[in-house]
Design a protein around this motif. Structure first.
Motif, PDB file in Angstrom:
ATOM      1  N   LEU A 228     -72.161 -30.242 -11.509  1.00  0.00           N
ATOM      2  CA  LEU A 228     -72.093 -30.608 -10.076  1.00  0.00           C
ATOM      3  C   LEU A 228     -72.689 -31.991  -9.831  1.00  0.00           C
ATOM      4  O   LEU A 228     -72.161 -32.771  -9.026  1.00  0.00           O
ATOM      5  CB  LEU A 228     -72.845 -29.579  -9.227  1.00  0.00           C
ATOM      6  CG  LEU A 228     -72.185 -28.227  -8.979  1.00  0.00           C
ATOM      7  CD1 LEU A 228     -73.001 -27.426  -7.989  1.00  0.00           C
ATOM      8  CD2 LEU A 228     -70.766 -28.391  -8.457  1.00  0.00           C
ATOM      9  N   ALA A 229     -73.791 -32.303 -10.536  1.00  0.00           N
ATOM     10  CA  ALA A 229     -74.445 -33.602 -10.342  1.00  0.00           C
ATOM     11  C   ALA A 229     -73.536 -34.746 -10.790  1.00  0.00           C
ATOM     12  O   ALA A 229     -73.665 -35.867 -10.299  1.00  0.00           O
ATOM     13  CB  ALA A 229     -75.764 -33.648 -11.104  1.00  0.00           C
TER      14      ALA A 229
ATOM     15  N   ALA B  91     -66.724 -37.179  -6.388  1.00  0.00           N
ATOM     16  CA  ALA B  91     -65.715 -36.720  -5.424  1.00  0.00           C
ATOM     17  C   ALA B  91     -66.048 -37.229  -4.016  1.00  0.00           C
ATOM     18  O   ALA B  91     -65.160 -37.648  -3.259  1.00  0.00           O
ATOM     19  CB  ALA B  91     -65.648 -35.193  -5.426  1.00  0.00           C
ATOM     20  N   PHE B  92     -67.333 -37.207  -3.696  1.00  0.00           N
ATOM     21  CA  PHE B  92     -67.782 -37.662  -2.374  1.00  0.00           C
ATOM     22  C   PHE B  92     -67.470 -39.151  -2.182  1.00  0.00           C
ATOM     23  O   PHE B  92     -66.875 -39.554  -1.173  1.00  0.00           O
ATOM     24  CB  PHE B  92     -69.289 -37.395  -2.257  1.00  0.00           C
ATOM     25  CG  PHE B  92     -69.902 -37.834  -0.964  1.00  0.00           C
ATOM     26  CD1 PHE B  92     -69.565 -37.217   0.232  1.00  0.00           C
ATOM     27  CD2 PHE B  92     -70.830 -38.853  -0.934  1.00  0.00           C
ATOM     28  CE1 PHE B  92     -70.137 -37.610   1.429  1.00  0.00           C
ATOM     29  CE2 PHE B  92     -71.412 -39.255   0.254  1.00  0.00           C
ATOM     30  CZ  PHE B  92     -71.066 -38.630   1.433  1.00  0.00           C
TER      31      PHE B  92
ATOM     32  N   GLY C  18     -63.719 -39.774  -1.965  1.00  0.00           N
ATOM     33  CA  GLY C  18     -63.205 -39.347  -0.662  1.00  0.00           C
ATOM     34  C   GLY C  18     -63.523 -40.355   0.420  1.00  0.00           C
ATOM     35  O   GLY C  18     -62.680 -40.660   1.276  1.00  0.00           O
ATOM     36  N   ILE C  19     -64.749 -40.887   0.393  1.00  0.00           N
ATOM     37  CA  ILE C  19     -65.127 -41.892   1.401  1.00  0.00           C
ATOM     38  C   ILE C  19     -64.334 -43.188   1.181  1.00  0.00           C
ATOM     39  O   ILE C  19     -63.866 -43.819   2.140  1.00  0.00           O
ATOM     40  CB  ILE C  19     -66.653 -42.175   1.335  1.00  0.00           C
ATOM     41  CG1 ILE C  19     -67.426 -40.893   1.657  1.00  0.00           C
ATOM     42  CG2 ILE C  19     -67.050 -43.296   2.290  1.00  0.00           C
ATOM     43  CD1 ILE C  19     -67.143 -40.276   2.994  1.00  0.00           C
TER      44      ILE C  19
ATOM     45  N   ALA D  23     -61.434 -43.479   0.035  1.00  0.00           N
ATOM     46  CA  ALA D  23     -60.007 -43.298   0.352  1.00  0.00           C
ATOM     47  C   ALA D  23     -59.719 -43.337   1.845  1.00  0.00           C
ATOM     48  O   ALA D  23     -58.561 -43.272   2.258  1.00  0.00           O
ATOM     49  CB  ALA D  23     -59.536 -41.962  -0.226  1.00  0.00           C
ATOM     50  N   ARG D  24     -60.788 -43.427   2.646  1.00  0.00           N
ATOM     51  CA  ARG D  24     -60.568 -43.401   4.103  1.00  0.00           C
ATOM     52  C   ARG D  24     -59.749 -44.605   4.550  1.00  0.00           C
ATOM     53  O   ARG D  24     -59.929 -45.715   4.041  1.00  0.00           O
ATOM     54  CB  ARG D  24     -61.906 -43.408   4.849  1.00  0.00           C
ATOM     55  CG  ARG D  24     -62.678 -42.150   4.642  1.00  0.00           C
ATOM     56  CD  ARG D  24     -63.727 -41.951   5.679  1.00  0.00           C
ATOM     57  NE  ARG D  24     -64.740 -42.989   5.690  1.00  0.00           N
ATOM     58  CZ  ARG D  24     -65.821 -42.929   6.461  1.00  0.00           C
ATOM     59  NH1 ARG D  24     -66.006 -41.908   7.267  1.00  0.00           N
ATOM     60  NH2 ARG D  24     -66.713 -43.881   6.428  1.00  0.00           N
ATOM     61  N   ARG D  25     -58.885 -44.359   5.519  1.00  0.00           N
ATOM     62  CA  ARG D  25     -58.113 -45.455   6.109  1.00  0.00           C
ATOM     63  C   ARG D  25     -58.731 -45.802   7.454  1.00  0.00           C
ATOM     64  O   ARG D  25     -59.279 -44.923   8.124  1.00  0.00           O
ATOM     65  CB  ARG D  25     -56.672 -45.016   6.330  1.00  0.00           C
ATOM     66  CG  ARG D  25     -55.965 -44.651   5.057  1.00  0.00           C
ATOM     67  CD  ARG D  25     -54.505 -44.423   5.361  1.00  0.00           C
ATOM     68  NE  ARG D  25     -53.853 -43.808   4.232  1.00  0.00           N
ATOM     69  CZ  ARG D  25     -53.175 -42.674   4.284  1.00  0.00           C
ATOM     70  NH1 ARG D  25     -53.052 -42.036   5.433  1.00  0.00           N
ATOM     71  NH2 ARG D  25     -52.611 -42.180   3.213  1.00  0.00           N
TER      72      ARG D  25
ATOM     73  N   ILE E 110     -75.416 -27.012 -12.644  1.00  0.00           N
ATOM     74  CA  ILE E 110     -76.048 -28.089 -11.867  1.00  0.00           C
ATOM     75  C   ILE E 110     -75.709 -29.453 -12.460  1.00  0.00           C
ATOM     76  O   ILE E 110     -75.433 -30.415 -11.723  1.00  0.00           O
ATOM     77  CB  ILE E 110     -77.583 -27.875 -11.811  1.00  0.00           C
ATOM     78  CG1 ILE E 110     -77.901 -26.616 -10.992  1.00  0.00           C
ATOM     79  CG2 ILE E 110     -78.280 -29.090 -11.214  1.00  0.00           C
ATOM     80  CD1 ILE E 110     -77.392 -26.638  -9.575  1.00  0.00           C
ATOM     81  N   ILE E 111     -75.708 -29.544 -13.795  1.00  0.00           N
ATOM     82  CA  ILE E 111     -75.381 -30.836 -14.425  1.00  0.00           C
ATOM     83  C   ILE E 111     -73.933 -31.227 -14.105  1.00  0.00           C
ATOM     84  O   ILE E 111     -73.653 -32.378 -13.749  1.00  0.00           O
ATOM     85  CB  ILE E 111     -75.627 -30.765 -15.949  1.00  0.00           C
ATOM     86  CG1 ILE E 111     -77.135 -30.704 -16.216  1.00  0.00           C
ATOM     87  CG2 ILE E 111     -75.017 -31.968 -16.663  1.00  0.00           C
ATOM     88  CD1 ILE E 111     -77.510 -30.371 -17.632  1.00  0.00           C
TER      89      ILE E 111
ATOM     90  N   PRO F 179     -59.056 -46.105  11.239  1.00  0.00           N
ATOM     91  CA  PRO F 179     -58.341 -45.333  12.254  1.00  0.00           C
ATOM     92  C   PRO F 179     -57.397 -46.220  13.065  1.00  0.00           C
ATOM     93  O   PRO F 179     -57.653 -47.415  13.230  1.00  0.00           O
ATOM     94  CB  PRO F 179     -59.468 -44.780  13.134  1.00  0.00           C
ATOM     95  CG  PRO F 179     -60.607 -45.712  12.916  1.00  0.00           C
ATOM     96  CD  PRO F 179     -60.479 -46.239  11.526  1.00  0.00           C
TER      97      PRO F 179
ATOM     98  N   LEU G  45     -69.692 -33.887  -8.116  1.00  0.00           N
ATOM     99  CA  LEU G  45     -69.718 -33.930  -6.640  1.00  0.00           C
ATOM    100  C   LEU G  45     -69.969 -35.334  -6.066  1.00  0.00           C
ATOM    101  O   LEU G  45     -69.254 -35.742  -5.139  1.00  0.00           O
ATOM    102  CB  LEU G  45     -70.748 -32.940  -6.102  1.00  0.00           C
ATOM    103  CG  LEU G  45     -70.212 -31.547  -5.777  1.00  0.00           C
ATOM    104  CD1 LEU G  45     -71.279 -30.703  -5.110  1.00  0.00           C
ATOM    105  CD2 LEU G  45     -68.991 -31.632  -4.881  1.00  0.00           C
ATOM    106  N   PRO G  46     -70.952 -36.082  -6.587  1.00  0.00           N
ATOM    107  CA  PRO G  46     -71.113 -37.443  -6.047  1.00  0.00           C
ATOM    108  C   PRO G  46     -69.853 -38.283  -6.248  1.00  0.00           C
ATOM    109  O   PRO G  46     -69.480 -39.072  -5.365  1.00  0.00           O
ATOM    110  CB  PRO G  46     -72.299 -38.006  -6.843  1.00  0.00           C
ATOM    111  CG  PRO G  46     -73.059 -36.803  -7.263  1.00  0.00           C
ATOM    112  CD  PRO G  46     -72.027 -35.750  -7.531  1.00  0.00           C
TER     113      PRO G  46
END
Lengths: 351, 49
Positions: B16-17, B23-24, B27-28, B30-32, B13-14, B34, B20-21
């Motif tokens: 992931l905590a 990576a999230f 990822g957001i 890196a959005r181009r 859990i540690i 549209p 994951l945030p």
């Protein structure tokens, strides 16, 4: 409890649970496709179904991951835990439908084998924005398949509960893969902030609930008590144990459930033989310690299940002196009868 | 008996905590934007006969 394996040991509670689950999933899918076809009239039925199955599976996975810590934090959530494996299998089936439709739609009409195409048609593994996110979902689906196919007491018994639980901890790997799958997949093309907020809120909820539930457990695991000359350890006052319930203590690295009932105090292992559920969070029903997870029962004085059941848990020697409960930290073999300590023993000693 | 599992669970859990945030958010970020839609073309016009 059952003395033989059945595909599903149906009872009224399981039927209600599954009826509500099936109704909720079907309602969600109908609403998703119905509303989606109005908002996006150009979207094909396949696209709406792919997204409907995928979002339903992801939503259900969040619910499943929240149930465990919620039960730790508040006993009122325990009924949700009772049939959680059916939630898991349903979530896998929804994910499988999502994956199958997706592979057929995007990879089945070329020259390559669809499964090969899934991994090689987009080779931009070094790019975040163009990452081949479908491969992440496929690996997560393999993990979920492994878990769904072993979600039965047959596997639980033959693998042993600790091994089975280790295997099922892979759900966290699957969850991480799926969050990344969605972030690098649909969230790259769908730019609505609502989707980002919903997924971020789901992630924050799962992580914060798990962290909130994990640290009190750590404190209990690390609690240390000094042993007296006879080896007994004072664990709590008798008055701290509610009638027909238990206080859970940590002794020599093992958790012990100290039950009070009918003027007696008995101590047994806190670990249910079925799925390692916390016996000390259950209560005594009809004279038996009853596991709060799936209702497995044990006699508090012997740690053995009542006939015809054969499960047994270790027992501990207990004393009650001056209103204090003392436990000897050496566990006796599972099913060993131990005379319970009488609560009025304290009065006798004081006299 | 279950203490090693609880310890493993806490560590997972540690991790992931932390991961994951990150990576999230990455990822957001890196959005181009549209590609703007061309109002003169409808998708059905691109279908092969």
């Amino acid at each position: 409890m059952s003395v033989q394996y059945q595909a599903v040991g149906w009872n009224r509670q399981k039927r209600i649970y599954d009826f509500v689950l099936a109704g909720s999933v079907l309602t969600y899918l109908a609403l998703f496709v119905g509303v989606g076809s109005i908002i996006h009239p150009n979207a094909t039925a396949e696209t709406l179904l792919i997204r409907g199955f995928g979002t339903a599976a992801l939503l259900l996975l969040h619910v499943i991951l929240c149930i465990g810590p919620l039960c730790r934090l508040d006993r009122r959530f325990l009924p949700l835990l009772y049939n959680r494996r059916h939630l898991g299998v349903t979530m896998f089936m929804l994910g499988l439908a999502h994956g199958t439709f997706g592979i057929v739609q995007f990879h089945a009409f070329g020259n390559l084998n669809p499964l090969v195409s899934l991994f090689v048609s987009n080779p931009r593994y070094g790019s975040l924005a163009d990452f081949p996110f479908q491969s992440l979902g496929f690996v997560a689906l393999l993990i979920l398949f492994l878990m769904a196919s072993t979600s039965h007491d047959f596997w639980l018994h033959n693998l042993s509960a600790p091994t089975w639980k280790r295997l099922h901890m892979l759900v966290y790997v699957a969850y991480a893969l799926l969050i990344t799958h969605v972030t690098l997949g649909v969230l790259q093309s769908e730019t609505s902030p609502a989707l980002v907020i919903i997924l971020g809120a789901g992630l924050a909820t799962v992580l914060s609930l798990h962290l909130a539930a994990a640290f009190p457990e750590k404190r209990l695991d690390e609690a240390r008590s000094a042993a007296g000359a006879d080896g007994f350890v004072e664990v709590c006052a008798v008055d701290q144990i509610p009638e027909n319930r238990a206080v859970v203590v940590s002794l020599s690295g093992e958790r012990v459930a100290v039950f009070r009932y009918d003027g007696n105090v008995s101590a047994i292992s806190n670990v249910c033989r079925h799925q390692n559920g916390p016996l000390g969070e259950g209560r005594i029903i009809d004279g038996c310690v009853t596991c709060p997870w799936h209702g497995y029962q044990y006699l508090p004085g012997t740690g053995a299940s009542p006939p015809p059941f054969t499960e047994k848990v270790p027992t501990y020697r207990t004393q009650v002196i001056d209103g204090k409960v003392l436990i000897h930290p050496c566990a006796h073999a599972p099913g060993t009868p131990i005379e319970p300590a009488r609560i009025d023993q304290a009065e006798r000693i004081q006299a | 008996m279950t203490q090693p599992l609880r310890r493993a669970h806490r560590r997972i859990i540690i991790v992931l905590a932390l991961v994951l945030p990150a990576a999230f958010v990455a990822g957001i970020a890196a959005r181009r934007p549209p590609a703007p839609a061309n109002p003169g073309i409808h998708w059905s016009a691109l279908e092969r006969p």
